[in-house]
Design a protein around this motif. Sequence first.
Motif, PDB file in Angstrom:
ATOM      1  N   ARG A  17       3.125  -4.734 -37.730  1.00  0.00           N
ATOM      2  CA  ARG A  17       2.180  -5.550 -37.144  1.00  0.00           C
ATOM      3  C   ARG A  17       2.542  -6.670 -36.110  1.00  0.00           C
ATOM      4  O   ARG A  17       2.147  -6.591 -34.829  1.00  0.00           O
ATOM      5  CB  ARG A  17       0.941  -6.023 -37.899  1.00  0.00           C
ATOM      6  CG  ARG A  17      -0.075  -6.481 -37.089  1.00  0.00           C
ATOM      7  CD  ARG A  17      -1.128  -5.582 -37.778  1.00  0.00           C
ATOM      8  NE  ARG A  17      -2.451  -5.878 -37.009  1.00  0.00           N
ATOM      9  CZ  ARG A  17      -3.379  -4.797 -36.468  1.00  0.00           C
ATOM     10  NH1 ARG A  17      -2.811  -3.973 -36.437  1.00  0.00           N
ATOM     11  NH2 ARG A  17      -4.202  -5.304 -35.988  1.00  0.00           N
ATOM     12  N   ARG A  18       3.786  -7.269 -36.519  1.00  0.00           N
ATOM     13  CA  ARG A  18       4.309  -8.336 -35.894  1.00  0.00           C
ATOM     14  C   ARG A  18       5.242  -8.010 -34.706  1.00  0.00           C
ATOM     15  O   ARG A  18       5.291  -8.743 -33.757  1.00  0.00           O
ATOM     16  CB  ARG A  18       4.798  -9.266 -36.720  1.00  0.00           C
ATOM     17  CG  ARG A  18       5.068 -10.636 -36.150  1.00  0.00           C
ATOM     18  CD  ARG A  18       5.541 -11.789 -36.922  1.00  0.00           C
ATOM     19  NE  ARG A  18       4.362 -11.963 -38.114  1.00  0.00           N
ATOM     20  CZ  ARG A  18       4.366 -11.937 -39.455  1.00  0.00           C
ATOM     21  NH1 ARG A  18       5.649 -11.445 -40.002  1.00  0.00           N
ATOM     22  NH2 ARG A  18       3.367 -12.226 -40.255  1.00  0.00           N
ATOM     23  N   TYR A  19       6.059  -7.044 -35.040  1.00  0.00           N
ATOM     24  CA  TYR A  19       7.222  -6.752 -34.359  1.00  0.00           C
ATOM     25  C   TYR A  19       7.153  -5.431 -33.481  1.00  0.00           C
ATOM     26  O   TYR A  19       8.306  -5.482 -32.707  1.00  0.00           O
ATOM     27  CB  TYR A  19       8.608  -6.869 -35.069  1.00  0.00           C
ATOM     28  CG  TYR A  19       8.771  -8.249 -35.785  1.00  0.00           C
ATOM     29  CD1 TYR A  19       9.069  -9.412 -34.999  1.00  0.00           C
ATOM     30  CD2 TYR A  19       8.502  -8.574 -36.904  1.00  0.00           C
ATOM     31  CE1 TYR A  19       9.198 -10.526 -35.244  1.00  0.00           C
ATOM     32  CE2 TYR A  19       8.977  -9.795 -37.631  1.00  0.00           C
ATOM     33  CZ  TYR A  19       9.107 -10.656 -36.703  1.00  0.00           C
ATOM     34  OH  TYR A  19       9.420 -12.178 -37.270  1.00  0.00           O
ATOM     35  N   MET A  20       6.472  -4.562 -33.690  1.00  0.00           N
ATOM     36  CA  MET A  20       6.689  -3.374 -33.022  1.00  0.00           C
ATOM     37  C   MET A  20       5.507  -3.402 -31.701  1.00  0.00           C
ATOM     38  O   MET A  20       4.609  -3.780 -31.523  1.00  0.00           O
ATOM     39  CB  MET A  20       5.884  -2.117 -33.955  1.00  0.00           C
ATOM     40  CG  MET A  20       6.798  -1.803 -34.846  1.00  0.00           C
ATOM     41  SD  MET A  20       8.328  -1.186 -34.624  1.00  0.00           S
ATOM     42  CE  MET A  20       9.404  -2.543 -35.240  1.00  0.00           C
ATOM     43  N   ILE A  24       1.637  -4.843 -31.000  1.00  0.00           N
ATOM     44  CA  ILE A  24       1.381  -6.169 -30.055  1.00  0.00           C
ATOM     45  C   ILE A  24       0.500  -5.950 -28.994  1.00  0.00           C
ATOM     46  O   ILE A  24      -0.481  -6.753 -28.641  1.00  0.00           O
ATOM     47  CB  ILE A  24       2.935  -6.611 -29.823  1.00  0.00           C
ATOM     48  CG1 ILE A  24       3.861  -7.074 -30.844  1.00  0.00           C
ATOM     49  CG2 ILE A  24       2.703  -7.935 -28.678  1.00  0.00           C
ATOM     50  CD1 ILE A  24       5.169  -7.403 -30.587  1.00  0.00           C
ATOM     51  N   LEU A  25       0.884  -4.807 -28.435  1.00  0.00           N
ATOM     52  CA  LEU A  25      -0.012  -4.515 -27.014  1.00  0.00           C
ATOM     53  C   LEU A  25      -1.586  -4.109 -27.558  1.00  0.00           C
ATOM     54  O   LEU A  25      -2.658  -4.685 -26.919  1.00  0.00           O
ATOM     55  CB  LEU A  25       0.693  -3.251 -26.432  1.00  0.00           C
ATOM     56  CG  LEU A  25       0.018  -2.881 -25.000  1.00  0.00           C
ATOM     57  CD1 LEU A  25      -0.237  -3.893 -24.136  1.00  0.00           C
ATOM     58  CD2 LEU A  25       0.217  -1.487 -24.317  1.00  0.00           C
ATOM     59  N   THR A  31      -8.284  -8.838 -28.035  1.00  0.00           N
ATOM     60  CA  THR A  31      -8.995  -9.960 -27.599  1.00  0.00           C
ATOM     61  C   THR A  31      -9.879  -9.847 -26.577  1.00  0.00           C
ATOM     62  O   THR A  31     -10.026  -9.155 -26.000  1.00  0.00           O
ATOM     63  CB  THR A  31      -7.621 -10.841 -27.255  1.00  0.00           C
ATOM     64  OG1 THR A  31      -7.135 -10.467 -25.841  1.00  0.00           O
ATOM     65  CG2 THR A  31      -6.377 -11.120 -28.094  1.00  0.00           C
ATOM     66  N   ARG A  32     -10.764 -11.096 -26.543  1.00  0.00           N
ATOM     67  CA  ARG A  32     -11.627 -10.896 -25.329  1.00  0.00           C
ATOM     68  C   ARG A  32     -10.929 -10.648 -24.002  1.00  0.00           C
ATOM     69  O   ARG A  32     -11.719 -10.125 -23.441  1.00  0.00           O
ATOM     70  CB  ARG A  32     -12.394 -12.398 -25.400  1.00  0.00           C
ATOM     71  CG  ARG A  32     -13.460 -12.504 -24.556  1.00  0.00           C
ATOM     72  CD  ARG A  32     -14.533 -11.496 -24.542  1.00  0.00           C
ATOM     73  NE  ARG A  32     -15.654 -11.691 -23.254  1.00  0.00           N
ATOM     74  CZ  ARG A  32     -15.548 -11.007 -22.163  1.00  0.00           C
ATOM     75  NH1 ARG A  32     -14.709 -10.027 -22.154  1.00  0.00           N
ATOM     76  NH2 ARG A  32     -16.609 -11.022 -21.408  1.00  0.00           N
ATOM     77  N   LYS A  36     -10.810  -5.258 -21.161  1.00  0.00           N
ATOM     78  CA  LYS A  36     -11.179  -4.724 -20.126  1.00  0.00           C
ATOM     79  C   LYS A  36      -9.993  -3.785 -19.900  1.00  0.00           C
ATOM     80  O   LYS A  36     -10.113  -2.960 -18.990  1.00  0.00           O
ATOM     81  CB  LYS A  36     -11.118  -5.794 -18.801  1.00  0.00           C
ATOM     82  CG  LYS A  36      -9.976  -6.499 -18.603  1.00  0.00           C
ATOM     83  CD  LYS A  36     -10.424  -7.433 -17.415  1.00  0.00           C
ATOM     84  CE  LYS A  36      -9.122  -8.658 -17.466  1.00  0.00           C
ATOM     85  NZ  LYS A  36      -9.423  -9.479 -16.390  1.00  0.00           N
ATOM     86  N   TRP A  37      -8.626  -3.900 -20.553  1.00  0.00           N
ATOM     87  CA  TRP A  37      -7.559  -2.967 -20.439  1.00  0.00           C
ATOM     88  C   TRP A  37      -7.320  -1.896 -21.368  1.00  0.00           C
ATOM     89  O   TRP A  37      -6.633  -1.223 -21.536  1.00  0.00           O
ATOM     90  CB  TRP A  37      -6.280  -4.137 -20.386  1.00  0.00           C
ATOM     91  CG  TRP A  37      -6.152  -4.801 -19.494  1.00  0.00           C
ATOM     92  CD1 TRP A  37      -6.714  -6.127 -19.560  1.00  0.00           C
ATOM     93  CD2 TRP A  37      -5.938  -4.825 -18.151  1.00  0.00           C
ATOM     94  NE1 TRP A  37      -6.411  -6.942 -18.433  1.00  0.00           N
ATOM     95  CE2 TRP A  37      -5.849  -6.034 -17.313  1.00  0.00           C
ATOM     96  CE3 TRP A  37      -5.355  -3.676 -17.409  1.00  0.00           C
ATOM     97  CZ2 TRP A  37      -5.682  -6.026 -16.057  1.00  0.00           C
ATOM     98  CZ3 TRP A  37      -5.358  -3.726 -15.964  1.00  0.00           C
ATOM     99  CH2 TRP A  37      -5.360  -5.247 -15.270  1.00  0.00           C
ATOM    100  N   GLY A  38      -8.438  -1.540 -22.148  1.00  0.00           N
ATOM    101  CA  GLY A  38      -8.332  -0.532 -23.011  1.00  0.00           C
ATOM    102  C   GLY A  38      -8.265   0.754 -22.377  1.00  0.00           C
ATOM    103  O   GLY A  38      -7.693   1.640 -22.588  1.00  0.00           O
TER     104      GLY A  38
END
Length: 118
Positions: A17-20, A24-25, A31-32, A36-38
């Motif tokens: 979860r932290r490094y791949m 990360i993307l 996030t809020r 919009k980038w989904g």
Amino acid sequence: MIRQLWTLSVRTRAFLRRYMPTNILLDAIRTRRGLKWGIPAMLLAVPYLLAASTLTALITDDGPGCLNLLVLLCLWNTMKFIIMGPVSLILLARVRVREAVAARAQHRTTTELVKQAI
């Protein structure tokens, strides 16, 4: 024994979860600001599908069998990005409804305070 397996799986998940990069993307999209980038992020599924197709062709042409793991990884990442598009739209709608409700409540309290002051 089960406790050690559980601990190992938790630590593996935390590491991935932290490094791949894909995780990360996807965390940034959740996030809020990133909701919009989904839908545009769904386009990232295309290169993963192309990579899976190319690797599959290599495997069928007497390539090494260990490439099957990379095919599975590419298909898994494809599914993550395809699913994230609609999920981000649902999350964005939910956030906007909450923001609208909060704005209305704020407007009501300010108008009541103004009326009381007059």
